[in-house]
Design an enzyme around this catalytic site. Sequence first.
Site, PDB file in Angstrom:
ATOM      1  N   ASP A 132      55.023  70.183  51.301  1.00  0.00           N
ATOM      2  CA  ASP A 132      53.993  70.581  52.282  1.00  0.00           C
ATOM      3  C   ASP A 132      52.654  69.920  51.979  1.00  0.00           C
ATOM      4  O   ASP A 132      51.743  69.941  52.814  1.00  0.00           O
ATOM      5  CB  ASP A 132      53.835  72.112  52.316  1.00  0.00           C
ATOM      6  CG  ASP A 132      53.374  72.720  50.995  1.00  0.00           C
ATOM      7  OD1 ASP A 132      53.281  71.988  49.988  1.00  0.00           O
ATOM      8  OD2 ASP A 132      53.104  73.940  50.974  1.00  0.00           O
ATOM      9  N   GLU A 133      52.516  69.323  50.784  1.00  0.00           N
ATOM     10  CA  GLU A 133      51.215  68.760  50.394  1.00  0.00           C
ATOM     11  C   GLU A 133      50.823  67.562  51.259  1.00  0.00           C
ATOM     12  O   GLU A 133      49.657  67.181  51.300  1.00  0.00           O
ATOM     13  CB  GLU A 133      51.201  68.417  48.896  1.00  0.00           C
ATOM     14  CG  GLU A 133      51.500  69.652  48.063  1.00  0.00           C
ATOM     15  CD  GLU A 133      51.223  69.536  46.572  1.00  0.00           C
ATOM     16  OE1 GLU A 133      50.394  68.708  46.177  1.00  0.00           O
ATOM     17  OE2 GLU A 133      51.849  70.297  45.806  1.00  0.00           O
ATOM     18  N   TYR A 156      49.580  61.933  44.526  1.00  0.00           N
ATOM     19  CA  TYR A 156      50.940  62.467  44.691  1.00  0.00           C
ATOM     20  C   TYR A 156      51.261  62.675  46.165  1.00  0.00           C
ATOM     21  O   TYR A 156      52.265  62.159  46.677  1.00  0.00           O
ATOM     22  CB  TYR A 156      51.097  63.788  43.919  1.00  0.00           C
ATOM     23  CG  TYR A 156      52.327  64.589  44.325  1.00  0.00           C
ATOM     24  CD1 TYR A 156      53.613  64.094  44.105  1.00  0.00           C
ATOM     25  CD2 TYR A 156      52.205  65.840  44.955  1.00  0.00           C
ATOM     26  CE1 TYR A 156      54.744  64.815  44.496  1.00  0.00           C
ATOM     27  CE2 TYR A 156      53.326  66.565  45.339  1.00  0.00           C
ATOM     28  CZ  TYR A 156      54.592  66.056  45.112  1.00  0.00           C
ATOM     29  OH  TYR A 156      55.712  66.767  45.501  1.00  0.00           O
ATOM     30  N   LYS A 160      54.000  60.812  48.668  1.00  0.00           N
ATOM     31  CA  LYS A 160      55.082  61.523  49.375  1.00  0.00           C
ATOM     32  C   LYS A 160      54.938  61.298  50.887  1.00  0.00           C
ATOM     33  O   LYS A 160      55.934  61.111  51.593  1.00  0.00           O
ATOM     34  CB  LYS A 160      55.064  63.020  49.046  1.00  0.00           C
ATOM     35  CG  LYS A 160      55.452  63.376  47.624  1.00  0.00           C
ATOM     36  CD  LYS A 160      56.897  63.015  47.260  1.00  0.00           C
ATOM     37  CE  LYS A 160      57.921  63.864  47.970  1.00  0.00           C
ATOM     38  NZ  LYS A 160      59.301  63.600  47.455  1.00  0.00           N
TER      39      LYS A 160
END
Length: 349
Positions: A132-133, A156, A160
Site C-alpha cells: 500500500d506504500e 522503497y 515498488k
Amino acid sequence: MKNILITGGAGFIGSHVVRLFLNTYPEYTIYNLDKLTYAGNLENLKDIQNHNNYHFLKEDICDFNRMKVLFKEYKISDVIHLAAESHVDRSIEDPFSFAQTNVMGTLSLLQAAKEYWDRDFSNHLFYHVSTDEVYGSLGAEGFFTEETAYDPHSPYSASKASSDHFVRAFADTYGLPTVISNCSNNYGSYQFPEKLIPLFINNIVNNKPLPVYGKGENVRDWLFVNDHARAIDVIFHKGKLGETYNIGGFNEWKNIDLIKVIIKTVDRLLGREEGTSDKLITYVTDRAGHDLRYAIDSTKLKNELGWQPSLQFEEGIEKTVKWYLENQEWMTNVTSGDYQAYYQKMYSN
Ligand code: NAD
Ligand code: TYD
C-alpha cells in the site's frame, strides 16, 4: 498440475505463502526461488523443507539469463513474485539496491515469463505482490482504494511503484496475464526483527530501548500475515486478469498505541508487573520522509472474491508475541552476524 515459482519464499510473507500452498494443494509443485539475503532464512521453512512437492533454488531474480534457464528447466506455469528489498529505513541508506532488486529484478522475471510462455498465455499467471506504500500518505481521513493515484515517498515505495508499473506495462503491451495486490503492514511469525513489531518484542525481552520515531503519531494498518497469505491464495485462484486488489483488515493503529499494547502483552506473558517496560520507550529522530498514515480499503476483495481477515487484532498480536517468546532460538540465529552492525549503525543516535 502447476509448477509455481514463488520468489522470496524464504522471507517473512513468502514463507507463509509457500507453507500455505504446499499444505493446501498437493497437485502443485512449488519452486521457492530466493537469494537468501539477510532477510531470507531457510529456518523459516524447516517444517516443510522435505515436502515432496517443494524445491528450493538459491538464485538472484536480477540474473535474467538464469531466470530464462530456470523457467525452461522447471516448466514454470505461474509466478507469485514476493522477492524484494522490503525495509524503508534500509532504502533510505541504500536506494540503489532497491532499484536493482525491486525494479530490475521484477523486469527480469517478467521478461523471462513472457519469453518462456511465448505468447501462449492461457493457463499462466504472473502474480505480483506489492504494498500500500505506493499510494503515499493519507491525512487523518480517507482510505487507499485501487483507484488512488500512486504517490510514493521513500526509495522503497518508489521502487515498488515502479515494479507495479512494469507489471501493468507487460499486461497492456504484450498481453501477459498478470494480477497485482497491494497489502497493508503485515505482522506475525518469522518477520525479520528490523521491522517494528518483532524488533520491539525482542528489545522488551532484552530490556533494550524502544526507538520510537518522531512522536509515535504515525498510523499503520496492520494485517496478520496468515491472512495476507490466504488473500494471495484467493487472488491467485479467483482474481481477474489485469486487476489490482487492495488487501487490509481495517485495523489502524497509531504507533505509540500499538507499542503500548506490545509492551503490555510481552510483560504479561513474561510474568513481569504491568508497565515494567514502559520506561524503555525512547523517542528518537524521525524517519526522513516518514509517511503519516496508511489505511487500506479492501472492499473490492471482500465483495468480488469473498476474502476477509480470519482473526481480530487482539488475538493476532497475542499469537505473535507468544511465537517470538517461544522461538528465541530463531531470533538469536537471525540476529547474529551482520544484524549487530546494522543495529549499531541505525540506532546509534
Ligand atoms: P522480506 O524482506 O522478509 O523477504 C524478502 C525475501 O526476498 C527474502 O527472503 C530475500 O532473501 C529475498 N530476496 C531479496 N532480494 C532477492 C533477489 N535479488 N533475488 C531473490 N530473492 C531475493 O520481505 P516481506 O516482508 O516478506 O515482503 C515480501 C513482499 O511483500 C515484498 O515484495 C514486499 O514489498 C511485499 N509487502 C510486504 C509487506 C510487509 O508488511 N512486510 C506489506 C505489503 C507488501
Ligand atoms: P516498519 O515496521 O518499518 O514498517 P513501514 O515503515 O513499512 O510501515 O515501521 C512501522 C512504523 O513504525 C513506521 O511508522 C515507522 C515506525 N518505527 C519506529 O517508530 N521505530 C522503529 O525502530 C521502526 C523499525 C519503525
